[in-house]
Design a protein around this motif. Structure first.
Motif, PDB file in Angstrom:
ATOM      1  N   SER A 195      53.220  47.365  60.539  1.00 57.13           N
ATOM      2  CA  SER A 195      52.768  47.807  61.862  1.00 57.13           C
ATOM      3  C   SER A 195      52.746  49.330  61.944  1.00 57.13           C
ATOM      4  O   SER A 195      51.837  49.926  62.542  1.00 57.13           O
ATOM      5  CB  SER A 195      53.669  47.231  62.956  1.00 57.13           C
ATOM      6  OG  SER A 195      54.996  47.717  62.839  1.00 57.13           O
TER       7      SER A 195
ATOM      8  N   PHE B  70      49.495  51.681  62.868  1.00 54.48           N
ATOM      9  CA  PHE B  70      49.517  52.720  63.901  1.00 54.48           C
ATOM     10  C   PHE B  70      49.090  54.061  63.301  1.00 54.48           C
ATOM     11  O   PHE B  70      48.295  54.802  63.912  1.00 54.48           O
ATOM     12  CB  PHE B  70      50.930  52.815  64.480  1.00 54.48           C
ATOM     13  CG  PHE B  70      51.093  53.850  65.561  1.00 54.48           C
ATOM     14  CD1 PHE B  70      50.863  53.532  66.894  1.00 54.48           C
ATOM     15  CD2 PHE B  70      51.466  55.154  65.254  1.00 54.48           C
ATOM     16  CE1 PHE B  70      51.017  54.482  67.896  1.00 54.48           C
ATOM     17  CE2 PHE B  70      51.618  56.112  66.247  1.00 54.48           C
ATOM     18  CZ  PHE B  70      51.394  55.775  67.566  1.00 54.48           C
TER      19      PHE B  70
ATOM     20  N   ALA C 249      45.345  54.269  62.729  1.00 55.78           N
ATOM     21  CA  ALA C 249      44.646  54.523  63.991  1.00 55.78           C
ATOM     22  C   ALA C 249      44.759  56.000  64.376  1.00 55.78           C
ATOM     23  O   ALA C 249      43.785  56.618  64.840  1.00 55.78           O
ATOM     24  CB  ALA C 249      45.230  53.637  65.091  1.00 55.78           C
ATOM     25  N   GLY C 250      45.959  56.568  64.159  1.00 54.45           N
ATOM     26  CA  GLY C 250      46.162  57.983  64.458  1.00 54.45           C
ATOM     27  C   GLY C 250      45.276  58.884  63.618  1.00 54.45           C
ATOM     28  O   GLY C 250      44.748  59.884  64.120  1.00 54.45           O
TER      29      GLY C 250
ATOM     30  N   LYS D 135      41.436  50.257  66.980  1.00 49.18           N
ATOM     31  CA  LYS D 135      42.627  50.023  66.166  1.00 49.18           C
ATOM     32  C   LYS D 135      43.901  50.083  67.000  1.00 49.18           C
ATOM     33  O   LYS D 135      44.824  49.290  66.793  1.00 49.18           O
ATOM     34  CB  LYS D 135      42.675  51.027  65.011  1.00 49.18           C
ATOM     35  CG  LYS D 135      41.618  50.784  63.951  1.00 49.18           C
ATOM     36  CD  LYS D 135      41.806  51.645  62.721  1.00 49.18           C
ATOM     37  CE  LYS D 135      40.766  51.295  61.650  1.00 49.18           C
ATOM     38  NZ  LYS D 135      40.927  49.896  61.158  1.00 49.18           N
ATOM     39  N   PHE D 136      43.970  51.012  67.943  1.00 45.88           N
ATOM     40  CA  PHE D 136      45.153  51.064  68.806  1.00 45.88           C
ATOM     41  C   PHE D 136      45.237  49.801  69.671  1.00 45.88           C
ATOM     42  O   PHE D 136      46.322  49.239  69.878  1.00 45.88           O
ATOM     43  CB  PHE D 136      45.122  52.303  69.693  1.00 45.88           C
ATOM     44  CG  PHE D 136      45.557  53.575  69.003  1.00 45.88           C
ATOM     45  CD1 PHE D 136      46.780  53.648  68.356  1.00 45.88           C
ATOM     46  CD2 PHE D 136      44.741  54.695  69.011  1.00 45.88           C
ATOM     47  CE1 PHE D 136      47.200  54.819  67.723  1.00 45.88           C
ATOM     48  CE2 PHE D 136      45.142  55.877  68.378  1.00 45.88           C
ATOM     49  CZ  PHE D 136      46.369  55.936  67.732  1.00 45.88           C
TER      50      PHE D 136
ATOM     51  N   PHE E 183      46.382  46.992  67.528  1.00 43.32           N
ATOM     52  CA  PHE E 183      47.805  47.141  67.228  1.00 43.32           C
ATOM     53  C   PHE E 183      48.649  46.585  68.384  1.00 43.32           C
ATOM     54  O   PHE E 183      49.611  45.854  68.169  1.00 43.32           O
ATOM     55  CB  PHE E 183      48.128  48.613  66.997  1.00 43.32           C
ATOM     56  CG  PHE E 183      49.593  48.901  66.826  1.00 43.32           C
ATOM     57  CD1 PHE E 183      50.184  48.835  65.581  1.00 43.32           C
ATOM     58  CD2 PHE E 183      50.390  49.219  67.919  1.00 43.32           C
ATOM     59  CE1 PHE E 183      51.541  49.083  65.416  1.00 43.32           C
ATOM     60  CE2 PHE E 183      51.745  49.466  67.773  1.00 43.32           C
ATOM     61  CZ  PHE E 183      52.320  49.393  66.515  1.00 43.32           C
ATOM     62  N   ILE E 184      48.282  46.941  69.616  1.00 45.09           N
ATOM     63  CA  ILE E 184      49.044  46.492  70.783  1.00 45.09           C
ATOM     64  C   ILE E 184      48.973  44.973  70.913  1.00 45.09           C
ATOM     65  O   ILE E 184      49.980  44.297  71.199  1.00 45.09           O
ATOM     66  CB  ILE E 184      48.500  47.165  72.057  1.00 45.09           C
ATOM     67  CG1 ILE E 184      48.720  48.674  71.997  1.00 45.09           C
ATOM     68  CG2 ILE E 184      49.165  46.584  73.302  1.00 45.09           C
ATOM     69  CD1 ILE E 184      47.930  49.453  73.028  1.00 45.09           C
TER      70      ILE E 184
ATOM     71  N   ASP F 267      53.461  53.993  72.745  1.00 49.50           N
ATOM     72  CA  ASP F 267      52.754  55.154  72.214  1.00 49.50           C
ATOM     73  C   ASP F 267      51.296  54.810  71.903  1.00 49.50           C
ATOM     74  O   ASP F 267      50.400  55.631  72.101  1.00 49.50           O
ATOM     75  CB  ASP F 267      53.450  55.655  70.946  1.00 49.50           C
ATOM     76  CG  ASP F 267      54.861  56.143  71.221  1.00 49.50           C
ATOM     77  OD1 ASP F 267      55.044  57.359  71.384  1.00 49.50           O
ATOM     78  OD2 ASP F 267      55.764  55.301  71.303  1.00 49.50           O
ATOM     79  N   ALA F 268      51.084  53.590  71.416  1.00 49.34           N
ATOM     80  CA  ALA F 268      49.718  53.157  71.126  1.00 49.34           C
ATOM     81  C   ALA F 268      48.899  53.059  72.407  1.00 49.34           C
ATOM     82  O   ALA F 268      47.726  53.464  72.446  1.00 49.34           O
ATOM     83  CB  ALA F 268      49.742  51.812  70.405  1.00 49.34           C
TER      84      ALA F 268
ATOM     85  N   ARG G  17      47.812  56.363  73.531  1.00 46.32           N
ATOM     86  CA  ARG G  17      46.687  56.862  72.725  1.00 46.32           C
ATOM     87  C   ARG G  17      45.387  56.124  73.013  1.00 46.32           C
ATOM     88  O   ARG G  17      44.307  56.677  72.812  1.00 46.32           O
ATOM     89  CB  ARG G  17      47.070  56.811  71.243  1.00 46.32           C
ATOM     90  CG  ARG G  17      48.010  57.951  70.881  1.00 46.32           C
ATOM     91  CD  ARG G  17      48.870  57.710  69.649  1.00 46.32           C
ATOM     92  NE  ARG G  17      49.704  58.882  69.404  1.00 46.32           N
ATOM     93  CZ  ARG G  17      50.802  59.196  70.094  1.00 46.32           C
ATOM     94  NH1 ARG G  17      51.206  58.412  71.077  1.00 46.32           N
ATOM     95  NH2 ARG G  17      51.491  60.291  69.799  1.00 46.32           N
TER      96      ARG G  17
END
Length: 288
Positions: free
Chosen positions: A9, A13, A16-17, A31-32, A35-36, A47-48, A51
């Motif tokens: 994971s 993240f 995505a960053g 992607k964020f 991820f969530i 944090d995701a 973003r």
């Protein structure tokens, strides 16, 4: 299936960053969000989501950004200043999109955005004792606030923000000091405070003689000189004819300096035009 292992994971993240840092905001957003969805209880989920809001602002999806960032600003103290900052950016984007024929609504939304940006900077200042990165974030927020006020054609208010930043003295990084003093000189001139603008412009050239922003500062000084000439011309007073000539001469020299010394400056052509206009007013059409 259970949650992804932490190292997997975390890598998702990070990927995505990297997309975000590379300016691929649409891909980063997807992607964020993925991820969530896959890791709703992961420590990085908040944090995701923050973003996701960043990406939506960058993609000018301002309505969605407000819905994403508002709850974070209210409910997550650790991320509150950043969420509030990007919420302010989204609100300002919405304000700028308001029909120009509805100035009252644009003004109302601009005020709301400015208030949010101010609150974000205040929150970052509160967090600076416990979050070492909050001080730098606060500077970015105040720059954004000043720039937003300038874009909204509120130069006096913008100058106040820039002056506050400048008066923090050695706390600003060197490059940011150049930027804030240049912006301050421009904002003061735009607000009609020509002498204060010139004072700051002269201070800039003394402190930062090799700066890449010198052309912009010199151009503002030329605009100030031209504005002074126009102020005298509007009086239509024959007894001030010599003074008017001196004002146009001064403006001509300053515009020419910009055109000659800073040919790469983005408004160098405007400086050439300014010099030509002044020469025309002086009756020196051949020189124009």
């Amino acid at each position: 299936t259970g949650p992804l292992p932490e190292y997997v994971s975390g890598a998702t993240f990070h990927t995505a960053g990297l997309k975000y840092e590379g300016g691929k905001f649409g891909e980063a957003l997807e992607k964020f969000q993925a991820f969530i969805k896959a890791n709703p209880n992961d420590p990085l989920a908040a944090d995701a989501l923050l973003r996701v809001g960043f990406c939506q602002v960058q993609l000018r999806q301002f309505d969605d950004a407000v819905k994403t960032l508002g709850p974070i600003a209210e409910k997550n103290p650790r991320l509150a200043d950043q969420a509030m900052f990007w919420l302010g950016k989204a609100q300002f984007g919405m304000a700028q999109a308001v029909d120009a024929n509805n100035p009252a609504e644009r003004e109302k939304q601009t005020k709301a955005a400015v208030d949010t940006l101010r609150k974000a900077a205040d929150k970052a200042r509160e967090m600076a004792n416990t979050d070492p990165d909050a001080k730098a974030r606060r500077y970015d927020m105040l720059f954004e606030l000043g720039d937003s006020l300038a874009i909204a054609k509120l130069p006096k208010e913008a100058a106040g923000v820039y002056e506050g930043l400048w008066n923090e003295n050695g706390q600003l990084p060197a490059l940011r000091r150049e930027e804030v003093l240049q912006r301050l000189a421009v904002a003061l001139g735009t607000a009609g405070e020509y002498q204060r603008s010139d004072d700051r412009a002269n201070e800039f050239r003394r402190l930062f003689p090799q700066s890449t922003l010198t052309g912009a500062v010199a151009f503002r000084s030329a605009e100030n000189a031209y504005a002074r000439a126009l102020d005298v011309a509007k009086l239509n007073d024959r007894n001030r004819a010599e003074e008017l000539k001196q004002k146009y001469d001064e403006a001509t020299g300053k515009f020419k300096e910009v055109a000659d010394k800073f040919p790469e400056f983005e408004r160098a052509n405007h400086a050439r035009l300014g010099a030509a206009v002044c020469l025309g007013q002086l009756g020196k059409l051949d020189d124009a």
